[in-house]
Design an enzyme around this catalytic site. Structure first.
Site, short mmCIF file in Angstrom:
data_model
loop_
_atom_site.label_atom_id
_atom_site.label_comp_id
_atom_site.label_asym_id
_atom_site.label_seq_id
_atom_site.Cartn_x
_atom_site.Cartn_y
_atom_site.Cartn_z
N GLU A 174 0.82 -1.22 0.00
CA GLU A 174 0.00 0.00 0.00
C GLU A 174 0.86 1.27 0.00
OE1 GLU A 174 -2.96 -0.42 3.11
OE2 GLU A 174 -4.19 -1.65 1.80
N GLU A 373 -5.76 -8.25 -0.99
CA GLU A 373 -6.46 -8.02 0.28
C GLU A 373 -7.89 -7.60 -0.02
OE1 GLU A 373 -4.75 -5.48 3.31
OE2 GLU A 373 -2.72 -6.08 2.74
C1 BG6 Z 1 -4.48 -2.79 4.74
C2 BG6 Z 1 -3.17 -3.30 5.25
O1 BG6 Z 1 -4.44 -1.42 4.88
O2 BG6 Z 1 -5.64 -3.06 5.41
C3 BG6 Z 1 -3.27 -4.34 6.34
O3 BG6 Z 1 -2.35 -3.77 4.21
C4 BG6 Z 1 -4.43 -3.97 7.26
O4 BG6 Z 1 -2.04 -4.39 6.99
C5 BG6 Z 1 -5.70 -4.03 6.45
O5 BG6 Z 1 -4.52 -4.79 8.38
C6 BG6 Z 1 -6.96 -3.76 7.24
O6 BG6 Z 1 -6.82 -2.58 7.95
P1 BG6 Z 1 -7.00 -2.50 9.51
O7 BG6 Z 1 -6.54 -1.18 9.86
O8 BG6 Z 1 -8.44 -2.72 9.77
O9 BG6 Z 1 -6.16 -3.58 10.10
#
Ligand code: BG6
Length: 482
Positions: A174, A373
């Site tokens: 990211e 993701e």
């Molecule tokens: C992304 C990241 O931003 O979202 C992860 O690559 C992160 O590391 C995921 O955990 C979800 O975000 P959060 O803040 O809910 O953990």
């Protein structure tokens, strides 16, 4: 239909699961100096590890000691691949040693061998929000050109050492989150420096990103030289920024916002710095950016093999009276979308946005796409019989998989895989919570750090197992429970 070799799996990151922050010779990372927060409280970045503070990543979910059990669970779900990251601080504890730490390399050798045992392909990010703390303290992270050389050393060690074991890589997780440059959170996670300590914060963000993009390009080129089988992708946080209305001003505001958030992808995939962003720097009076002829050559020679991206939500922006230059400040210029629901953490749930994202990115780059993701943070309830009925998670993922399949079947997008976040429960990156859960596998630990870390299968575990077994054809059924 999805490809026969479609990479179904799940994603995590080293700092959010491993724990063992002082084991195996590991050094302190940026994540190790981030305190716990919650939905209303921001995480703080302390000046080193301070007594009396709560640092949730120190222990995380103790994957460092549970990885065999965890990989066996992922194999049971039928995972074809597993996305994780290598903690730079396990390999180069301070980021600037001459020689790598053998114990750190061994941990990942063992982990990747364990994956291979089950036919699970490791998908590995080199830098996922866990740069060495010393890299910030001593060098000011990617705000310093020296960072390129240090990252290259780390990347070379990984590509050479894990040659044959890992073939699918990503450089920086990211990288484009630092578009939100008003606080140190993203600059520390993404670039290892405090943007607030710079004279011109916005310029400093762009300069650090440039060094990082050069480091990434050099790594991609190096990966191909070391093993022509290597595939290296970028990793963009993809949140489409919609115009609030058909007012041409809103359309132009959204176009400008998309440029600010996605010029990173243009450099990664096209190999040059787009004109629109150079024109913006000039307009903002940033003066000369430090970028050499050799850097430009490196950028053109180190373009990525696929587009890796995360997708959680979409954004909306609205033009404000007076903003004739279409200056976009992410923390001020987003408005709520009345057409979509939100999670308990206020993240817009927009499955159609994933189809939009796949189309937008594929039209632009014509490279294979990889959704690395996608998921929904939620509070889970453990029932008296130990079950976790996470139908909301299944519902979220089902809608997103349908949208992704529509992009493939109806829009012709070439999609290589899907790794929802998260394979197992993790420590949230933005809030440092355990109770903001994403996994198919529950980890018995809460925000207060209570729990015995035991693992159990949520209902979504059985659902996803069936999705994988049918290559995404059956999104309704659950595999039989054991
Ligand atoms: C992304 C990241 O931003 O979202 C992860 O690559 C992160 O590391 C995921 O955990 C979800 O975000 P959060 O803040 O809910 O953990």
């Amino acid at each position: 239909m999805l490809r026969e070799d479609f990479l179904w799996g799940g994603a995590v990151a080293a700092h959010q699961i491993e724990g063992g922050w002082q084991e195996g010779g590991k050094g302190i990372s940026i994540a190790d100096v981030m305190t716990a927060g919650d939905v209303n409280t921001a995480r703080r970045i302390t000046d080193g590890v301070m007594p009396g503070e709560n640092y949730p990543n120190h222990e995380a979910t103790d994957f460092y000691h549970h990885y065999k059990e965890d990989i066996a669970l992922l194999a049971e779900m039928g995972f074809k691949c597993f996305r994780t990251s290598i903690a730079w601080t396990r390999i180069y504890p301070n980021g600037d040693e001459e020689e790598p730490n053998a114990e750190g390399l061994k941990f990942y050798d063992d982990l990747f061998d364990e994956c291979k045992k089950y036919g699970i392909e490791p998908v590995v990010t080199l830098s996922h929000f866990e740069m060495p703390y010393n890299f910030y303290k001593k060098y000011n992270g990617f705000a310093n050109r020296k960072s390129i050389e240090l990252f290259e050393r780390y990347a070379r060690t990984c590509f050479e050492h894990f040659k044959g074991k890992v073939k699918i890589w990503m450089t920086f997780n990211e990288i484009n989150n630092q578009t939100d440059w008003h606080s140190d959170h993203h600059s520390m996670q993404d670039s290892g420096f405090k943007v607030s300590e710079s004279e011109n914060m916005e310029k400093a963000m762009y300069q650090a990103a440039l060094y990082e993009l050069v480091a990434s390009a050099r790594a991609v080129k190096m990966a191909h030289e070391i093993d022509p089988e290597n595939k290296v992708g970028c990793m963009l946080a993809f949140c489409p920024i919609y115009p609030y209305s058909c007012n041409p001003r809103d359309i132009m505001e959204a176009t400008s916002a998309m440029q600010k958030r996605y010029w990173f992808g243009d450099v990664h995939a096209r190999g040059f710095i787009p004109e629109y962003i150079q024109a913006y720097w000039k307009r903002m009076g940033f003066g000369e950016m430090d970028i050499t002829e050799q850097d430009l050559i490196d950028l053109s020679q180190g373009t990525v093999d696929y587009i890796g991206f995360s997708y959680y939500m979409s954004f909306v922006t609205k033009w404000k009276e007076g903003n004739d230059g279409y200056i976009y400040k992410e923390w001020e210029d987003l408005v709520s979308n009345p057409f979509v629901e939100k999670t308990a953490w206020g993240w817009a749930v927009d499955p159609e946005g994933l189809r939009y994202a796949l189309n937008w990115l594929y039209d632009r780059y014509h490279l294979p796409m990889f959704i690395v993701e996608n998921g929904m943070g939620a509070y889970d309830k453990v029932e008296e019989d130990g079950s976790i009925k996470d139908t909301y998670r299944v519902d979220y993922l089902k809608k997103h998989i349908k949208a992704m399949k529509a992009a493939v079947d109806e829009d012709g997008v070439d999609l290589m895989g899907y790794t929802p976040w998260a394979a197992i429960d993790i420590v949230s990156a933005s809030t440092g919570e355990m109770d903001k859960r994403y996994g198919f596998v529950h980890v018995n630990k809460n925000n207060a750090g209570e729990g015995d870390m035991s693992r159990s299968k949520k209902d979504s575990f059985y659902w996803y197992k069936n999705v994988i077994a049918t290559n995404g054809e059956d999104l309704e059924s659950y595999a039989p429970k054991d």
